[in-house]
Design an enzyme around this catalytic site. Structure first.
Site, short mmCIF file in Angstrom:
data_model
loop_
_atom_site.label_atom_id
_atom_site.label_comp_id
_atom_site.label_asym_id
_atom_site.label_seq_id
_atom_site.Cartn_x
_atom_site.Cartn_y
_atom_site.Cartn_z
N ASN A 9 0.87 -1.17 0.00
CA ASN A 9 0.00 0.00 0.00
C ASN A 9 0.91 1.23 0.00
OD1 ASN A 9 -1.79 2.05 0.45
ND2 ASN A 9 -2.45 1.34 2.49
N TRP A 10 1.02 1.84 -1.16
CA TRP A 10 1.95 2.97 -1.29
C TRP A 10 1.41 4.22 -0.61
CZ3 TRP A 10 3.96 3.01 -7.10
CH2 TRP A 10 4.60 1.80 -7.38
N LYS A 11 0.13 4.21 -0.26
CA LYS A 11 -0.53 5.38 0.34
C LYS A 11 -0.29 6.61 -0.55
CE LYS A 11 -0.23 3.13 4.77
NZ LYS A 11 -0.11 3.21 6.23
N HIS A 98 -9.43 1.13 5.00
CA HIS A 98 -8.16 1.32 5.71
C HIS A 98 -8.40 2.24 6.91
CE1 HIS A 98 -4.07 2.47 6.61
NE2 HIS A 98 -3.69 1.40 5.93
N GLU A 100 -6.83 4.64 7.97
CA GLU A 100 -6.63 6.07 7.67
C GLU A 100 -7.88 6.65 7.02
OE1 GLU A 100 -2.97 5.43 5.55
OE2 GLU A 100 -2.05 4.82 7.43
N GLU A 170 -5.24 -4.92 10.54
CA GLU A 170 -4.19 -3.92 10.74
C GLU A 170 -4.44 -3.18 12.05
OE1 GLU A 170 -2.32 -2.76 6.65
OE2 GLU A 170 -3.93 -1.38 7.13
N GLY A 176 2.73 2.22 10.73
CA GLY A 176 3.68 3.31 10.56
C GLY A 176 4.41 3.68 11.84
N SER A 216 3.62 -2.27 10.16
CA SER A 216 5.08 -2.34 10.32
C SER A 216 5.68 -3.69 9.93
CB SER A 216 5.47 -1.97 11.76
OG SER A 216 5.07 -0.65 12.05
N GLY A 237 2.85 -1.20 4.21
CA GLY A 237 2.89 0.23 3.90
C GLY A 237 4.31 0.68 3.57
N GLY A 238 4.96 1.31 4.56
CA GLY A 238 6.28 1.91 4.36
C GLY A 238 7.27 1.03 3.62
P1 13P Z 1 3.13 0.30 7.62
O1 13P Z 1 3.61 -0.98 6.99
O2 13P Z 1 3.85 1.51 7.13
O3 13P Z 1 3.05 0.20 9.09
O4 13P Z 1 1.62 0.51 7.10
C1 13P Z 1 0.73 -0.54 7.20
C2 13P Z 1 -0.47 -0.18 6.42
O5 13P Z 1 -1.21 0.72 6.80
C3 13P Z 1 -0.73 -0.90 5.18
O6 13P Z 1 -2.00 -0.63 4.69
#
Ligand code: 13P
Length: 253
Positions: A9-11, A98, A100, A170, A176, A216, A237-238
């Site tokens: 997930n590149w966000k 998600h 967010e 999640e 993050g 993470s 994510g990251g």
């Molecule tokens: P991180 O891997 O950066 O913690 O993010 C997880 C995430 O929100 C994937 O959708």
């Protein structure tokens, strides 16, 4: 056997040129379908890059997903993207719910039920996200809370529809933050969620649904987390913004 899946997930990250480089690198590194042994690898890129990313990964087993969609079919909803649009671009996956989106855009379980419905209607595979805050976990209500998210957003679906969904657990406190759930905490929640699905739809259906862990996930912890018997992959994510790191996570499965 359940499908396994690793999704990045590149966000809201990457410029257009960075996105092109990243998509090409991932496609090059994940070339060998046989090695994947049925694992789907997905990159969920920002909307403006969807068609370019899809073209760049076309000769690889990598698939492309969107990070959100509208709950409406079409019309005067400025700035929204419909699942019909995604389907017309042959985008197979879409992340729904998600944390967010839930937190910053006030998406509630009812809205996410509508998004799930319309994604399924248009033949997309929803990656449906759920997860609790630190406060909820510390209060000891995490199992009930996450099960309730599934009940309110998914339990109106038929068994056939539910069978087309991927779930991603999640925990918000692990997103993050560099603070991952332990492999035991992930497995424990996944087992609860599967039992919750089985209670409504029966064990056969529940056993076939992939449940991913997100929060993470890194090359260094992926193997341990993915070892859980109810953990069928990850939503990353990251670490998905680095092609080498992301492919190392894919290899860990
Ligand atoms: P991180 O891997 O950066 O913690 O993010 C997880 C995430 O929100 C994937 O959708």
């Amino acid at each position: 056997m359940r499908k396994k899946l690793v999704a990045g997930n590149w966000k809201m990250n990457t410029s257009f040129s960075e996105a092109q480089k990243l998509a090409s690198e991932v496609a090059n590194m994940v070339k060998d379908e046989a090695l994947l042994d049925g694992t789907d690898v997905v990159i969920c890129v920002p909307f403006p890059y969807l068609s370019t990313a899809a073209a760049l990964v076309a000769d690889s087993p990598v698939k492309v997903g969107a990070q959100n969609c509208s709950d409406k079919p079409k019309g005067a909803y400025t700035g929204e993207t419909s699942t019909a649009m995604l389907a017309s671009m042959e985008i197979p996956y879409v992340i729904i719910g998600h944390s967010e989106r839930r937190e910053y855009f006030n998406e509630d379980n009812q809205l996410l039920a509508a998004k799930t419905d319309i994604a399924l209607e248009n033949g997309l595979t929803p990656i449906f996200c759920c997860g609790e805050s630190l406060e909820t976990r510390e209060a000891g209500n995490h199992f009930d809370f996450v099960c309730q998210q599934l009940t309110e957003s998914l339990f109106h679906l038929s068994a056939e529809q539910l069978g087309k969904i991927v779930i991603a657990y999640e925990p918000i406190w692990a997103i993050g933050t560099g603070k991952t759930a332990s492999a035991a905490q992930a497995q424990e929640m996944h087992e609860q969620l599967r039992a919750h699905l089985a209670g409504k739809y029966g064990a056969e259906i529940a056993d076939a649904i992939p449940i991913l862990y997100g929060g993470s996930v890194k090359p260094g912890n992926a193997k341990e987390i993915f070892a859980g018997k109810d953990v069928d992959g990850g939503l990353v994510g990251g670490a998905s913004l680095d092609s080498r790191g992301f492919t190392d996570i894919v290899k860990a499965i």
